[in-house]
Design a protein around this motif. Structure first.
Motif, mmCIF file in Angstrom:
data_model
loop_
_atom_site.group_PDB
_atom_site.id
_atom_site.type_symbol
_atom_site.label_atom_id
_atom_site.label_comp_id
_atom_site.label_asym_id
_atom_site.label_seq_id
_atom_site.Cartn_x
_atom_site.Cartn_y
_atom_site.Cartn_z
ATOM 1 N N ALA A 69 0.834 -1.207 0.000
ATOM 2 C CA ALA A 69 0.000 0.000 0.000
ATOM 3 C C ALA A 69 0.870 1.259 0.000
ATOM 4 O O ALA A 69 0.573 2.231 -0.703
ATOM 5 C CB ALA A 69 -0.937 -0.007 1.206
ATOM 6 N N THR A 70 1.949 1.227 0.759
ATOM 7 C CA THR A 70 2.865 2.369 0.795
ATOM 8 C C THR A 70 3.515 2.578 -0.566
ATOM 9 O O THR A 70 3.595 3.708 -1.060
ATOM 10 C CB THR A 70 3.942 2.169 1.875
ATOM 11 O OG1 THR A 70 3.301 2.063 3.146
ATOM 12 C CG2 THR A 70 4.933 3.311 1.903
ATOM 13 N N GLY A 71 3.967 1.495 -1.182
ATOM 14 C CA GLY A 71 4.579 1.597 -2.509
ATOM 15 C C GLY A 71 3.620 2.157 -3.541
ATOM 16 O O GLY A 71 4.010 2.981 -4.383
ATOM 17 N N ASP A 72 2.354 1.732 -3.480
ATOM 18 C CA ASP A 72 1.344 2.260 -4.401
ATOM 19 C C ASP A 72 1.090 3.744 -4.149
ATOM 20 O O ASP A 72 0.951 4.529 -5.085
ATOM 21 C CB ASP A 72 0.031 1.480 -4.270
ATOM 22 C CG ASP A 72 0.074 0.116 -4.931
ATOM 23 O OD1 ASP A 72 0.939 -0.119 -5.810
ATOM 24 O OD2 ASP A 72 -0.771 -0.730 -4.567
ATOM 25 N N ALA A 73 1.022 4.139 -2.887
ATOM 26 C CA ALA A 73 0.802 5.553 -2.546
ATOM 27 C C ALA A 73 1.973 6.410 -3.016
ATOM 28 O O ALA A 73 1.781 7.524 -3.532
ATOM 29 C CB ALA A 73 0.589 5.709 -1.039
ATOM 30 N N ILE A 74 3.175 5.902 -2.856
ATOM 31 C CA ILE A 74 4.357 6.620 -3.336
ATOM 32 C C ILE A 74 4.294 6.762 -4.856
ATOM 33 O O ILE A 74 4.578 7.834 -5.409
ATOM 34 C CB ILE A 74 5.654 5.911 -2.892
ATOM 35 C CG1 ILE A 74 5.814 5.986 -1.371
ATOM 36 C CG2 ILE A 74 6.868 6.504 -3.604
ATOM 37 C CD1 ILE A 74 6.901 5.084 -0.819
ATOM 38 N N ALA A 75 3.897 5.698 -5.542
ATOM 39 C CA ALA A 75 3.788 5.740 -7.008
ATOM 40 C C ALA A 75 2.796 6.816 -7.452
ATOM 41 O O ALA A 75 3.061 7.541 -8.424
ATOM 42 C CB ALA A 75 3.373 4.376 -7.547
ATOM 43 N N LEU A 124 6.719 13.935 -5.941
ATOM 44 C CA LEU A 124 7.960 13.330 -5.445
ATOM 45 C C LEU A 124 8.883 13.045 -6.614
ATOM 46 O O LEU A 124 8.429 12.615 -7.670
ATOM 47 C CB LEU A 124 7.679 11.990 -4.759
ATOM 48 C CG LEU A 124 7.210 11.943 -3.333
ATOM 49 C CD1 LEU A 124 6.940 10.508 -2.920
ATOM 50 C CD2 LEU A 124 8.224 12.561 -2.404
ATOM 51 N N SER A 125 10.161 13.226 -6.392
ATOM 52 C CA SER A 125 11.156 12.812 -7.392
ATOM 53 C C SER A 125 11.379 11.306 -7.269
ATOM 54 O O SER A 125 11.000 10.681 -6.266
ATOM 55 C CB SER A 125 12.472 13.539 -7.149
ATOM 56 O OG SER A 125 13.069 13.071 -5.940
ATOM 57 N N ASP A 126 12.006 10.724 -8.276
ATOM 58 C CA ASP A 126 12.344 9.300 -8.214
ATOM 59 C C ASP A 126 13.233 9.005 -7.012
ATOM 60 O O ASP A 126 13.035 8.013 -6.309
ATOM 61 C CB ASP A 126 13.051 8.855 -9.501
ATOM 62 C CG ASP A 126 12.103 8.737 -10.676
ATOM 63 O OD1 ASP A 126 10.944 8.337 -10.471
ATOM 64 O OD2 ASP A 126 12.531 9.030 -11.804
ATOM 65 N N ALA A 127 14.203 9.871 -6.761
ATOM 66 C CA ALA A 127 15.130 9.648 -5.638
ATOM 67 C C ALA A 127 14.399 9.689 -4.299
ATOM 68 O O ALA A 127 14.622 8.826 -3.436
ATOM 69 C CB ALA A 127 16.247 10.690 -5.663
ATOM 70 N N ASP A 128 13.514 10.664 -4.122
ATOM 71 C CA ASP A 128 12.759 10.742 -2.869
ATOM 72 C C ASP A 128 11.822 9.549 -2.720
ATOM 73 O O ASP A 128 11.643 9.023 -1.617
ATOM 74 C CB ASP A 128 11.964 12.044 -2.799
ATOM 75 C CG ASP A 128 12.849 13.259 -2.585
ATOM 76 O OD1 ASP A 128 13.975 13.095 -2.075
ATOM 77 O OD2 ASP A 128 12.413 14.377 -2.933
ATOM 78 N N ALA A 129 11.237 9.113 -3.821
ATOM 79 C CA ALA A 129 10.342 7.955 -3.779
ATOM 80 C C ALA A 129 11.100 6.694 -3.381
ATOM 81 O O ALA A 129 10.632 5.910 -2.543
ATOM 82 C CB ALA A 129 9.671 7.767 -5.148
ATOM 83 N N ARG A 130 12.272 6.507 -3.945
ATOM 84 C CA ARG A 130 13.090 5.339 -3.593
ATOM 85 C C ARG A 130 13.467 5.363 -2.110
ATOM 86 O O ARG A 130 13.464 4.340 -1.442
ATOM 87 C CB ARG A 130 14.361 5.313 -4.440
ATOM 88 C CG ARG A 130 14.123 4.942 -5.876
ATOM 89 C CD ARG A 130 15.403 5.194 -6.684
ATOM 90 N NE ARG A 130 15.210 4.921 -8.074
ATOM 91 C CZ ARG A 130 15.538 3.767 -8.661
ATOM 92 N NH1 ARG A 130 16.077 2.806 -7.963
ATOM 93 N NH2 ARG A 130 15.330 3.592 -9.937
ATOM 94 N N LEU A 131 13.795 6.550 -1.623
ATOM 95 C CA LEU A 131 14.143 6.687 -0.210
ATOM 96 C C LEU A 131 12.957 6.322 0.683
ATOM 97 O O LEU A 131 13.107 5.594 1.672
ATOM 98 C CB LEU A 131 14.627 8.100 0.082
ATOM 99 C CG LEU A 131 14.978 8.405 1.548
ATOM 100 C CD1 LEU A 131 16.101 7.498 2.039
ATOM 101 C CD2 LEU A 131 15.364 9.866 1.688
ATOM 102 N N LEU A 132 11.773 6.808 0.346
ATOM 103 C CA LEU A 132 10.589 6.481 1.143
ATOM 104 C C LEU A 132 10.303 4.983 1.141
ATOM 105 O O LEU A 132 9.953 4.408 2.175
ATOM 106 C CB LEU A 132 9.371 7.249 0.634
ATOM 107 C CG LEU A 132 9.350 8.741 0.928
ATOM 108 C CD1 LEU A 132 8.138 9.392 0.259
ATOM 109 C CD2 LEU A 132 9.338 8.993 2.427
ATOM 110 N N LEU A 133 10.458 4.333 -0.014
ATOM 111 C CA LEU A 133 10.209 2.891 -0.076
ATOM 112 C C LEU A 133 11.264 2.130 0.725
ATOM 113 O O LEU A 133 10.941 1.171 1.431
ATOM 114 C CB LEU A 133 10.180 2.406 -1.527
ATOM 115 C CG LEU A 133 9.683 0.975 -1.697
ATOM 116 C CD1 LEU A 133 8.216 0.845 -1.256
ATOM 117 C CD2 LEU A 133 9.852 0.516 -3.131
#
Length: 126
Positions: free
Chosen positions: A66-72, A80-89
């Motif tokens: 669910a977190t990964g989907d929300a980040i997407a 969010l940038s790709d880098a920030d998204a990767r960090l959150l995941l």
């Protein structure tokens, strides 16, 4: 006796199961082979769907997905940038792994507590 477990980013602890086919190895492989978060997330979801990413049918696995989907969604909306998204995941995986390890040791009669600081989850058991 007191010892600590530190889960950092893509560590060596699995959510459930062994390292072969674990979520940790899946996330590492997908994020290193895909430049964009959305492509990496699609890769992770495909591995989970094919049951090659460890046991995900638990509350921690469901929360991770669910977190990964929300980040997407936030990446798609350009929030969010790709880098920030990767960090959150990576932080979500770290957090879930810390919780999993704490539960496992608590079931064995060991008392643990976890806390998060600066993106790292630290679990102390005694």
């Amino acid at each position: 006796m007191r010892f600590g477990v530190l889960a950092v980013g893509i560590g060596v602890i699995t959510l459930a199961g062994c390292m072969t086919g674990s979520l940790v190895s899946t996330q590492g492989a997908c994020t290193s082979s895909h430049a964009g978060y959305l492509e990496a997330w699609d890769c992770i979801k495909a591995e989970v769907a094919a049951k090659r990413a460890g046991q995900m049918n638990n509350d921690l696995g469901i929360r991770y997905m669910a977190t990964g989907d929300a980040i997407a969604e936030r990446v798609r909306r350009k929030e969010l940038s790709d880098a920030d998204a990767r960090l959150l995941l990576a932080r979500e995986l770290s957090s879930a792994n810390g919780e999993f390890e704490a539960r496992k040791t608590a079931a064995a009669g060991v008392t643990c507590n976890s806390f998060q600081a600066e993106g790292l989850v630290t679990t102390n058991c005694y």
